[in-house]
Design a protein around this motif. Structure first.
Motif, mmCIF file in Angstrom:
data_model
loop_
_atom_site.group_PDB
_atom_site.id
_atom_site.type_symbol
_atom_site.label_atom_id
_atom_site.label_comp_id
_atom_site.label_asym_id
_atom_site.label_seq_id
_atom_site.Cartn_x
_atom_site.Cartn_y
_atom_site.Cartn_z
ATOM 1 N N GLU A 47 47.170 42.065 35.217
ATOM 2 C CA GLU A 47 46.233 42.707 36.153
ATOM 3 C C GLU A 47 45.327 43.758 35.510
ATOM 4 N N GLN B 88 53.388 39.751 40.737
ATOM 5 C CA GLN B 88 52.808 39.299 39.454
ATOM 6 C C GLN B 88 52.831 37.774 39.348
ATOM 7 N N ALA C 279 36.380 40.320 35.139
ATOM 8 C CA ALA C 279 35.992 41.700 35.400
ATOM 9 C C ALA C 279 37.193 42.580 35.093
ATOM 10 N N LEU C 280 36.917 43.865 34.870
ATOM 11 C CA LEU C 280 38.029 44.785 34.656
ATOM 12 C C LEU C 280 38.818 44.917 35.956
ATOM 13 N N GLY C 281 40.127 44.880 35.857
ATOM 14 C CA GLY C 281 40.975 44.982 37.039
ATOM 15 C C GLY C 281 41.185 46.425 37.439
ATOM 16 N N VAL C 282 41.678 46.598 38.650
ATOM 17 C CA VAL C 282 41.847 47.937 39.191
ATOM 18 C C VAL C 282 42.893 48.711 38.381
ATOM 19 N N ARG C 283 43.751 48.009 37.644
ATOM 20 C CA ARG C 283 44.758 48.700 36.840
ATOM 21 C C ARG C 283 44.124 49.493 35.708
ATOM 22 N N MET C 284 42.884 49.103 35.325
ATOM 23 C CA MET C 284 42.175 49.860 34.286
ATOM 24 C C MET C 284 41.704 51.211 34.812
ATOM 25 N N GLY C 285 41.740 51.387 36.143
ATOM 26 C CA GLY C 285 41.225 52.605 36.751
ATOM 27 C C GLY C 285 41.893 53.865 36.239
ATOM 28 N N VAL D 99 40.577 40.749 35.901
ATOM 29 C CA VAL D 99 40.583 39.909 37.099
ATOM 30 C C VAL D 99 39.715 38.693 36.809
ATOM 31 N N ALA E 150 39.500 45.092 46.408
ATOM 32 C CA ALA E 150 40.514 46.074 46.021
ATOM 33 C C ALA E 150 41.133 45.772 44.659
ATOM 34 N N ASP E 151 40.942 44.546 44.135
ATOM 35 C CA ASP E 151 41.569 44.176 42.861
ATOM 36 C C ASP E 151 40.691 44.502 41.659
ATOM 37 N N VAL E 152 39.410 44.776 41.904
ATOM 38 C CA VAL E 152 38.446 44.900 40.823
ATOM 39 C C VAL E 152 38.104 46.366 40.630
ATOM 40 N N LEU E 153 37.957 46.762 39.376
ATOM 41 C CA LEU E 153 37.697 48.173 39.074
ATOM 42 C C LEU E 153 36.397 48.642 39.724
ATOM 43 N N PRO F 239 40.876 37.082 44.265
ATOM 44 C CA PRO F 239 40.828 38.542 44.159
ATOM 45 C C PRO F 239 39.875 39.127 45.195
#
Lengths: 225, 493
Positions: free
Chosen positions: A67, B243, A79-85, A70, B475-478, B472
């Motif tokens: 994650e 996951q 794209a960068l995932g929200v975990r990179m936040g 994405v 909410a999943d994307v930065l 996705p």
């Protein structure tokens, strides 16, 4: 955000063999997505980095599974995932918030109307971040503490969607009332909020005038993106 | 060929309502293992294969496991790239387009439906056999339980179907945990009994050993392949897994290996004993020749009953999610897309599937099908469903990789070779299988044709877009509002 995964199974704690190369490659792939922008394909990443395509395909799949990345609808772009936040926010922590003057003017206007703490927050993934804190009336809780109780407070309820504002007679701390007003984008997604927090009497004044506050707060939408 | 156009990021998942991201790896693995029902297969398929393959049985299972690992790799091309809800149906739509996708959906529905049907039949038969064992242990004279008529068999199957639905509507995690425990117990019991039988002078009178004549290699190979089907079914639970792109591919990789090692052990253990024991056309085993036989037989039958129940649970779980997805896409009536607010399960689809499961096998028994005949017929139909689905997903994987420009040489060749081998096995099995194969193929054509006709009619009327998955969301994307998040894949600004 899901609970972060533990270390991969079978990891003896020693990085050996070709693992250092794999770690470097994974970080370079992340970097490439950050530089190239959302929608970049695996093939483009391989070309940019000069890496073997098969290696890049494996790495992007691992990074998506974890994650950090994405795979966008259509399955080809990344794209960068929200975990990179967390990295982004860590980089910005402790530095003065850069907010355009127009947005600061909106907040100053609000603070002249209602004398309670008025803070601007933005939502990132499952977290909330302070973007502008009222210096005269500091928030009753810090950012970390706020995020711990987010699901049970007005800002959390506001994020869940469906309401333009949420009022709580007691919120986050004893004797603290709050009013959270949403900043939404054109799709109705709540991406930020103005959080009025203070003594119940002061917040009541804001609630009475909430219909006037709504357009002012919504005016922040284009200034925050 | 479909051109999957990138849609803007959604706010809410298209499968909202399901208990998303809640299941842990053991529960996901349990789904795949349960649908295979290795302990129930261990006491059936090696017994059928043995008269043909003899000492080669273990090798046959090992080789088929390699083939299934190839299918698993093709499945994981998708499972590692999208969070599916409908397994091979959604995968094939993505890879080959809606037409072949609908065929795969119908094929997998037959596969899971048949397996569920076999599951409740088997649970009923072995449950009755266990009751009979219990009665004999207590000293009762032989009663109808030992040789149940169609009425009793039908009642047992209906009871099993009702039990399955009740458990499934309560929630996917509850049923997955029940499955994990029952399947573990069942595997242990079967292994213990086999070891005891091999080491003592007990002999097995195994069921269905008369089903195949020596030399029917095509059918034997087909049956060995059937012993693995269902291993892909955890792909239908991806949306509900934590996951998912880690856990689901792992479950798909491990299950054929787990099953293969059990089958190899079973083949080796009872290979010698089987020749000594008698043959039988009943489904359940009889043990004879020692003092411990009745107690051991009771234990065995209880274990296998549990395994068949687990098989029905796993198969209904998978099938209900295909029905749910088709309903959310508009292919089936929207009411079937309803989700139970309390448990997060697609309850309407489960009840529909369960109702069929309670009625169809019971009616077929009452109109005169014998249990073993029905068992073999439905199991074969079901296996053809799975295998058609496998062939399609093996063709879909390189097609998808080509379109995503992520194809490697190995990824282009291996799945197509696997698909070719599967086709050969199916045709060889059908050619040597006799008259039932012709009837099977006709019934098959009807179901798949009906599904295609339904899709064409509905698609023309309202422009349906198939291929729904748990895509996705914002909410999943930065940075959900970054321009590139919406740009066409492959095109550079």
């Amino acid at each position: 955000m899901n609970a972060p995964a533990g270390p991969p199974a079978g990891d003896g704690g020693i990085i050996g063999g070709r693992q250092p190369r794999a770690v470097q490659s994974a970080l370079r792939v992340l970097e490439a997505v950050a530089v190239e922008g959302d929608g970049v394909t695996a093939k483009q990443i391989a070309q940019r980095l000069g890496m073997a395509p098969a290696t890049v395909y494996r790495l992007v799949n691992i990074l998506v599974a974890e994650e950090y990345l994405v795979r966008l609808p259509g399955l080809q772009g990344f794209a960068l995932g929200v975990r990179m936040g967390v990295f982004v926010d860590a980089a910005g922590a402790g530095e003065p918030t850069v907010l355009v003057k127009a947005a600061r003017d909106v907040l100053a206007g609000l603070r002249l109307r209602v004398r309670v703490g008025i803070h601007l927050v933005t939502y990132r993934g499952d977290l909330v971040r302070f973007r502008d804190v009222d210096q005269d009336f500091p928030p009753p809780v810090g950012e970390a503490q706020l995020n711990q109780v987010l699901d049970s407070c007005a800002l959390g309820e506001l994020r869940a969607g469906g309401a333009a504002y949420v009022h709580r007679r007691e919120d986050v701390a004893p004797g603290c009332a709050s009013l959270a007003v949403a900043v939404t984008d054109e799709t109705g997604h709540v991406h930020a909020a103005v959080w009025l927090v203070g003594a119940p009497g002061g917040v009541d004044v804001a609630v009475a005038a909430v219909e006037d506050l709504l357009p002012l707060v919504q005016g922040l939408d284009p200034l925050l993106r | 060929m479909p051109a999957p156009s990138p849609s803007p990021l959604l706010r809410r998942s298209p499968v909202s309502g399901l208990a998303r991201r809640t299941m842990a790896f053991p529960e996901v693995l349990a789904q795949s293992v349960a649908a295979v029902a290795p302990s129930a297969v261990m006491v059936t398929v090696p017994a059928v294969v043995h008269p043909v393959a003899g000492a080669w049985s273990a090798l046959v299972f090992a080789l088929v496991a390699v083939l299934m690992t190839g299918v698993g790799a093709a499945v994981n091309v998708f499972a590692g790239r999208m969070v599916g809800v409908s397994g091979l149906y959604g995968f094939t739509v993505r890879g080959l387009g809606p037409g072949p996708g609908v065929v795969a959906g119908a094929a997998m529905a037959i596969g899971y439906g048949g397996a569920a049907c076999v599951g409740v039949l088997g649970a009923g038969q072995f449950g009755l056999a266990a009751l009979d064992d219990g009665a004999r242990l207590l000293g009762s004279p032989p009663g109808p339980l030992g040789d149940p008529g169609p009425g009793l068999s039908a009642v047992a199957a209906v009871l099993a179907a009702v039990g399955v639905v009740v458990l499934l509507v309560r929630g996917v995690r509850a049923s997955a945990r029940a499955v994990l425990v029952t399947e573990t117990v069942a595997i242990t019991v079967v292994l213990v009994v086999l070891v005891v039988v091999a080491a003592s002078d007990l002999s097995i009178s195994a069921g269905l050993t008369t089903a195949l004549a020596p030399g029917q290699w095509g059918v034997a190979l087909l049956l060995a392949t059937m012993a693995f089907v269902g291993f892909e079914s955890s792909t239908t639970l991806a949306s509900e897994s934590r996951q998912p792109m880690v856990t689901v591919p792992r479950a798909v990789r491990w299950t054929p290996l787990v099953a293969a090692s059990l089958y190899v052990v079973a083949s080796l253990l009872f290979g010698a004993d089987l020749a000594a024991g008698g043959t039988s056309d009943r489904l359940a085993w009889s043990l004879a020749g020692g003092d411990g036989a009745p107690a051991l037989e009771l234990l065995l039958n209880l274990g296998i009953t549990a395994s068949w129940v687990a098989c029905a649970l796993g198969s209904v779980t998978a099938l209900a999610r295909i029905v749910f997805t088709m309903a959310r896409e508009g292919l089936l009536p929207p009411v079937l897309g309803r989700v139970s607010a309390a448990s997060g399960t697609p309850s309407a689809a489960i009840v529909l599937v369960g109702a069929h499961l309670a009625v169809v096998p019971a009616v077929l028994l009452l109109v005169g099908f014998s249990v073993p005949a029905l068992f073999v017929l439905v199991m074969t139909m079901s296996a053809f469903g799975y295998l058609l689905g496998y062939v399609l997903v093996c063709l879909a994987a390189p097609a998808l990789l080509g379109r995503l420009e992520e194809r490697t040489q190995l990824g282009a060749v291996v799945p197509r070779v696997v698909a070719g081998v599967l086709v050969v096995i199916v045709l060889w099995g059908a050619a040597t299988g006799g008259a039932w194969a012709v009837g099977g193929f006709v019934a098959y054509g009807l179901v798949v044709g009906a599904a295609l006709a339904l899709w064409r009619r509905r698609a023309r009327r309202r422009g349906l877009a198939l291929g729904l998955y748990d895509e996705p969301t914002r909410a999943d994307v930065l940075r959900p509002d970054a321009p590139g998040a919406h740009r066409s894949p492959g095109t550079r600004p």
